[in-house]
Design an enzyme around this catalytic site. Structure first.
Site, PDB file in Angstrom:
ATOM      1  N   ASN A 102      88.361  -5.241  58.096  1.00 21.44           N
ATOM      2  CA  ASN A 102      87.769  -6.081  58.967  1.00 21.44           C
ATOM      3  C   ASN A 102      86.273  -5.600  59.713  1.00 21.44           C
ATOM      4  O   ASN A 102      86.130  -4.549  59.273  1.00 21.44           O
ATOM      5  CB  ASN A 102      88.755  -6.010  60.271  1.00 21.44           C
ATOM      6  CG  ASN A 102      88.486  -6.790  61.571  1.00 21.44           C
ATOM      7  OD1 ASN A 102      88.027  -7.856  61.259  1.00 21.44           O
ATOM      8  ND2 ASN A 102      88.442  -6.134  62.523  1.00 21.44           N
ATOM      9  N   HIS A 104      84.085  -5.583  63.252  1.00 20.87           N
ATOM     10  CA  HIS A 104      84.294  -5.572  64.698  1.00 20.87           C
ATOM     11  C   HIS A 104      82.991  -5.439  65.318  1.00 20.87           C
ATOM     12  O   HIS A 104      82.184  -4.460  64.989  1.00 20.87           O
ATOM     13  CB  HIS A 104      85.159  -4.479  65.085  1.00 20.87           C
ATOM     14  CG  HIS A 104      85.698  -4.694  66.620  1.00 20.87           C
ATOM     15  ND1 HIS A 104      86.514  -5.706  67.021  1.00 20.87           N
ATOM     16  CD2 HIS A 104      85.048  -4.147  67.922  1.00 20.87           C
ATOM     17  CE1 HIS A 104      86.402  -5.751  68.456  1.00 20.87           C
ATOM     18  NE2 HIS A 104      85.604  -4.494  68.809  1.00 20.87           N
TER      19      HIS A 104
HETATM   20  C1  GAR Z   1      81.626 -11.561  64.301  1.00 22.47           C
HETATM   21  O1  GAR Z   1      80.686 -10.971  65.035  1.00 22.47           O
HETATM   22  C2  GAR Z   1      82.660 -10.378  63.962  1.00 22.47           C
HETATM   23  O2  GAR Z   1      82.057  -9.273  64.244  1.00 22.47           O
HETATM   24  C3  GAR Z   1      83.526 -10.804  65.044  1.00 22.47           C
HETATM   25  O3  GAR Z   1      83.683 -12.127  65.181  1.00 22.47           O
HETATM   26  C4  GAR Z   1      82.238 -12.599  64.687  1.00 22.47           C
HETATM   27  C5  GAR Z   1      82.364 -13.855  63.770  1.00 22.47           C
HETATM   28  O4  GAR Z   1      81.208 -14.229  63.410  1.00 22.47           O
HETATM   29  N1  GAR Z   1      84.793 -10.332  64.843  1.00 22.47           N
HETATM   30  C6  GAR Z   1      85.570  -9.939  65.915  1.00 22.47           C
HETATM   31  O5  GAR Z   1      85.141  -9.955  67.103  1.00 22.47           O
HETATM   32  C7  GAR Z   1      87.113  -9.191  65.383  1.00 22.47           C
HETATM   33  N2  GAR Z   1      87.637  -8.765  66.633  1.00 22.47           N
HETATM   34  P1  GAR Z   1      80.919 -15.426  62.107  1.00 22.47           P
HETATM   35  O6  GAR Z   1      82.095 -16.638  62.252  1.00 22.47           O
HETATM   36  O7  GAR Z   1      79.737 -16.312  62.710  1.00 22.47           O
HETATM   37  O8  GAR Z   1      81.094 -14.822  61.187  1.00 22.47           O
END
Ligand code: GAR
Length: 189
Positions: A102, A104
């Site tokens: 994952n 984060h």
């Molecule tokens: C990313 O910033 C990722 O780090 C985060 O969701 C975003 C997805 O962006 N993940 C979390 O917060 C997990 N807890 P994207 O859809 O533009 O790739």
């Protein structure tokens, strides 16, 4: 030949960045992108990028073996969560030990856990007047954001930064580091 499956719940900009990074590497295939939201923008990106995608609901994910069976059939070298917001069921974690990764958008163990995603994370970072934030790439275990950390990268947070500029700084780190870390893991396994 290495083969990866991606999970995403939203925009999918990391999915697109990963797909583009691996486009000229003939030894790596993106087998498919799985999403829990039928309105997720990631599905439009998959269509444009000609990547196979699949949308599933909570029952299929949590109460049946449907997704587990698809993953077993695909037999991925890595399962990548790129902005995927549901907890991964125990039996999927058990079936793919050290293969689920994952990203984060903060420096874990700070600002992790249920509800900590996207702007919620950056808001907490700003409210606590943190001087730095960043990204954490980690293995997935049964608890949100608690698996072993594989890689972190930091960025400075200035007093004038707002949520948008913090998000942009963190996103830049995601785009730079995530595909490279995935590639390294694929060939170290
Ligand atoms: C990313 O910033 C990722 O780090 C985060 O969701 C975003 C997805 O962006 N993940 C979390 O917060 C997990 N807890 P994207 O859809 O533009 O790739």
């Amino acid at each position: 030949m290495k083969n990866i499956v991606l999970f995403a719940s939203g925009s999918g900009s990391n999915v697109e960045n990963i797909v583009q990074y691996f486009q000229d590497r003939p030894n790596i295939t993106i087998a498919s992108v799985l999403t829990n939201r039928r309105d997720a923008k990631v599905l439009d990106r998959c269509n444009r990028l000609k990547i196979s995608s699949l949308c599933f609901n909570k029952i299929a994910f949590q109460q049946t073996d449907c997704i587990l069976d698809i993953l077993k059939e695909t037999d991925p070298d890595l399962i990548i969560l790129a902005g995927f917001l549901w907890k991964i069921p125990k039996k999927i974690i058990a079936a793919f030990p050290n293969k689920i990764v994952n990203i984060h958008p903060a420096l874990l163990p700070k600002y992790g856990g249920k509800g900590m995603y996207g702007f919620n994370v950056h808001k907490a970072v700003k409210e606590n007047r943190e001087k730095e934030s960043g990204i954490s790439i980690h293995y997935v275990n049964e608890n949100y954001d608690e698996g072993a950390i594989i890689h972190q990268a930091k960025t400075e947070i200035l007093p004038d930064d707002d949520l948008e500029t913090i998000a942009a700084k963190v996103q830049a780190l995601e785009y730079e580091h995530f595909p490279k870390v995935i590639e390294k893991l694929l060939f170290e396994q």
